[in-house]
Design an enzyme around this catalytic site. Structure first.
Site, mmCIF file in Angstrom:
data_model
loop_
_atom_site.group_PDB
_atom_site.id
_atom_site.type_symbol
_atom_site.label_atom_id
_atom_site.label_comp_id
_atom_site.label_asym_id
_atom_site.label_seq_id
_atom_site.Cartn_x
_atom_site.Cartn_y
_atom_site.Cartn_z
ATOM 1 N N ARG A 149 -11.491 -4.322 0.851
ATOM 2 C CA ARG A 149 -11.665 -5.487 1.750
ATOM 3 C C ARG A 149 -10.454 -5.710 2.648
ATOM 4 O O ARG A 149 -10.586 -5.880 3.856
ATOM 5 C CB ARG A 149 -11.877 -6.759 0.930
ATOM 6 C CG ARG A 149 -13.202 -6.839 0.261
ATOM 7 C CD ARG A 149 -13.347 -8.176 -0.450
ATOM 8 N NE ARG A 149 -14.471 -8.122 -1.350
ATOM 9 C CZ ARG A 149 -14.385 -7.708 -2.610
ATOM 10 N NH1 ARG A 149 -13.234 -7.350 -3.126
ATOM 11 N NH2 ARG A 149 -15.468 -7.656 -3.357
ATOM 12 N N ILE A 150 -9.256 -5.720 2.050
ATOM 13 C CA ILE A 150 -8.065 -6.031 2.855
ATOM 14 C C ILE A 150 -7.756 -4.872 3.801
ATOM 15 O O ILE A 150 -7.486 -5.090 4.987
ATOM 16 C CB ILE A 150 -6.855 -6.369 1.955
ATOM 17 C CG1 ILE A 150 -7.150 -7.654 1.166
ATOM 18 C CG2 ILE A 150 -5.581 -6.515 2.783
ATOM 19 C CD1 ILE A 150 -6.139 -7.992 0.080
ATOM 20 N N ASP A 169 -8.425 6.546 0.512
ATOM 21 C CA ASP A 169 -8.757 5.742 -0.662
ATOM 22 C C ASP A 169 -9.288 6.692 -1.722
ATOM 23 O O ASP A 169 -10.184 7.491 -1.430
ATOM 24 C CB ASP A 169 -9.814 4.685 -0.301
ATOM 25 C CG ASP A 169 -9.906 3.601 -1.364
ATOM 26 O OD1 ASP A 169 -9.648 2.431 -1.038
ATOM 27 O OD2 ASP A 169 -10.211 3.939 -2.523
ATOM 28 N N ALA A 224 0.856 -5.462 -0.754
ATOM 29 C CA ALA A 224 -0.096 -5.362 -1.867
ATOM 30 C C ALA A 224 0.609 -5.586 -3.204
ATOM 31 O O ALA A 224 0.633 -6.714 -3.709
ATOM 32 C CB ALA A 224 -0.792 -4.014 -1.823
ATOM 33 N N ARG A 225 1.218 -4.530 -3.746
ATOM 34 C CA ARG A 225 1.918 -4.666 -5.016
ATOM 35 C C ARG A 225 3.191 -3.847 -5.018
ATOM 36 O O ARG A 225 3.196 -2.682 -4.601
ATOM 37 C CB ARG A 225 1.034 -4.186 -6.180
ATOM 38 C CG ARG A 225 0.078 -5.235 -6.705
ATOM 39 C CD ARG A 225 0.795 -6.437 -7.333
ATOM 40 N NE ARG A 225 -0.114 -7.459 -7.806
ATOM 41 C CZ ARG A 225 -0.595 -8.471 -7.062
ATOM 42 N NH1 ARG A 225 -0.224 -8.610 -5.803
ATOM 43 N NH2 ARG A 225 -1.425 -9.361 -7.582
ATOM 44 N N ASP A 249 6.303 -7.531 1.472
ATOM 45 C CA ASP A 249 6.008 -8.861 0.926
ATOM 46 C C ASP A 249 6.107 -8.830 -0.597
ATOM 47 O O ASP A 249 6.053 -9.867 -1.236
ATOM 48 C CB ASP A 249 4.582 -9.278 1.358
ATOM 49 C CG ASP A 249 4.230 -10.688 0.906
ATOM 50 O OD1 ASP A 249 5.060 -11.603 1.091
ATOM 51 O OD2 ASP A 249 3.122 -10.887 0.360
ATOM 52 N N GLU A 254 10.240 -9.117 -8.934
ATOM 53 C CA GLU A 254 10.195 -10.327 -8.093
ATOM 54 C C GLU A 254 10.681 -11.534 -8.890
ATOM 55 O O GLU A 254 10.260 -11.698 -10.040
ATOM 56 C CB GLU A 254 8.759 -10.573 -7.606
ATOM 57 C CG GLU A 254 8.268 -9.470 -6.681
ATOM 58 C CD GLU A 254 6.818 -9.629 -6.223
ATOM 59 O OE1 GLU A 254 6.172 -10.619 -6.607
ATOM 60 O OE2 GLU A 254 6.351 -8.765 -5.487
ATOM 61 N N HIS A 272 6.387 -12.610 -1.326
ATOM 62 C CA HIS A 272 5.019 -12.491 -1.875
ATOM 63 C C HIS A 272 4.129 -13.657 -1.398
ATOM 64 O O HIS A 272 3.578 -14.404 -2.200
ATOM 65 C CB HIS A 272 5.053 -12.426 -3.410
ATOM 66 C CG HIS A 272 3.820 -11.790 -4.000
ATOM 67 N ND1 HIS A 272 3.850 -10.993 -5.116
ATOM 68 C CD2 HIS A 272 2.511 -11.846 -3.628
ATOM 69 C CE1 HIS A 272 2.615 -10.588 -5.404
ATOM 70 N NE2 HIS A 272 1.788 -11.102 -4.512
ATOM 71 N N GLY A 274 1.545 -13.180 0.914
ATOM 72 C CA GLY A 274 0.348 -12.659 1.580
ATOM 73 C C GLY A 274 -0.845 -13.608 1.472
ATOM 74 O O GLY A 274 -1.573 -13.829 2.436
ATOM 75 N N ALA A 275 -1.037 -14.167 0.287
ATOM 76 C CA ALA A 275 -2.202 -15.031 0.060
ATOM 77 C C ALA A 275 -1.868 -16.512 0.261
ATOM 78 O O ALA A 275 -2.723 -17.373 0.080
ATOM 79 C CB ALA A 275 -2.700 -14.821 -1.369
#
Ligand code: MLT
Length: 298
Positions: A149-150, A169, A224-225, A249, A254, A272, A274-275
């Site tokens: 999705r992202i 992917d 992402a991560r 991000d 962290e 972090h 992003g969301a």
């Protein structure tokens, strides 16, 4: 039913659960050490990323039926253990897609038009017009690792900016973009952006070998991560000039207190977030509340 919300949730989500008659224990200001005591008579737990839904926390709640994660990543939930105890785990995979894609694009544009250095130098009384000559992203190639999705939302924005999209992917073949191997993606892209979870398969998937095959002047992004990029290898590639700029991000640890990447002028970064938008968090709060209540009915 009694629902403990142990990380700050959008008020809309809390209200939905209260309006439905649930007893919502708002525990986000409590010390995390107190959660095992507070959760003991709860039927559901709602979290974001700060609470770790560990085996110990799950064991402290004999009535627990559902764990709801407002967000995408389930790294902070012992999903296997929860499942083994018959506890359903739900998340909100669609809530923050746009927010994360928009932050990714903010980084893409800020890496070619150096907004951060422009702001810092102008505020410091300098006028770095010559030094701050940038580049257009138009016509450049962006390699998107992870076309879920992202990744797709980033691709749509890239196309709108006139960029060429390469997609890698391990599980999904895109029907809209050129599908390539990870080796092809790293060697052909002007921008490389990762939109994959951290798994044993993705840990350090971008390391020395991949940096060596990249174009000189590449921009690399991770919204992402942490851990998908090998930070030591990234540091070397940034020092050598192979990587023009990194935009992160997320970090392996962290907050990244003593991370040497933070010393580099060609790093732009955020904590972090992003969301972390009004819209994304409202959607996540409402969606997690709805999903948790739905599962509690079963
Ligand atoms: C997520 O997995 O939803 C995001 O990384 C947001 C977060 O955990 O803060």
């Amino acid at each position: 039913m009694k629902i403990m919300v142990s990380d700050k949730l959008a008020p809309e989500g809390v209200k939905l659960m209260e309006d439905a008659g649930h007893d919502v224990l708002k525990a986000w200001d409590e010390s995390k050490d107190k959660l095992p005591e507070l959760i003991k008579d709860c039927d559901a737990l709602v979290i974001r990323s700060a609470t770790k839904a560990t085996k110990a926390l799950i064991d402290a709640a004999p009535n627990l039926k559902v764990i709801g994660r407002a967000g995408i990543g389930l790294d902070n939930v012992d999903v296997e253990y929860a499942k083994s105890k018959g506890i359903i785990v739900v998340n909100t995979p669609t809530a923050t897609t746009i927010s994360v894609a928009e932050l990714t694009f903010t980084f893409i544009l800020a890496s070619y038009r150096d907004i951060v250095a422009g702001t810092n130098t102008t505020k410091a009384g300098k006028w770095e017009k010559k030094a701050l000559k940038g580049k257009e992203v138009y016509g450049k190639t962006i390699g998107i690792a992870g076309i879920g999705r992202i990744g797709q939302a980033v691709a749509e924005r890239a196309v709108a900016f006139g960029m060429k999209v390469l997609a890698y992917d391990p599980y999904v073949q895109s029907d809209k973009y050129e599908n390539v191997s990870i080796d092809d993606l790293v060697s052909r892209s002007d921008f490389i952006t990762l939109h994959l979870p951290l798994t044993p398969e993705t840990k350090h998937m971008i390391s020395t070998k991949q940096f060596e095959s990249m174009k000189t002047g590449v921009v690399i992004l991770n919204v992402a991560r942490g851990g998908t990029i090998d930070e030591n290898a990234l540091y070397e590639a940034m020092k050598s000039g192979k990587v023009k700029m990194a935009a992160l991000d997320v970090f392996e640890v962290e907050p990244p207190a003593s991370n040497k990447l933070l010393e580099l002028p060609n790093l732009i970064c955020t904590p972090h977030i992003g969301a972390q938008t009004d819209e994304g968090q409202n959607r996540a709060g409402v969606m997690v509340a709805e999903a948790v209540m739905e599962k509690l009915k079963q």
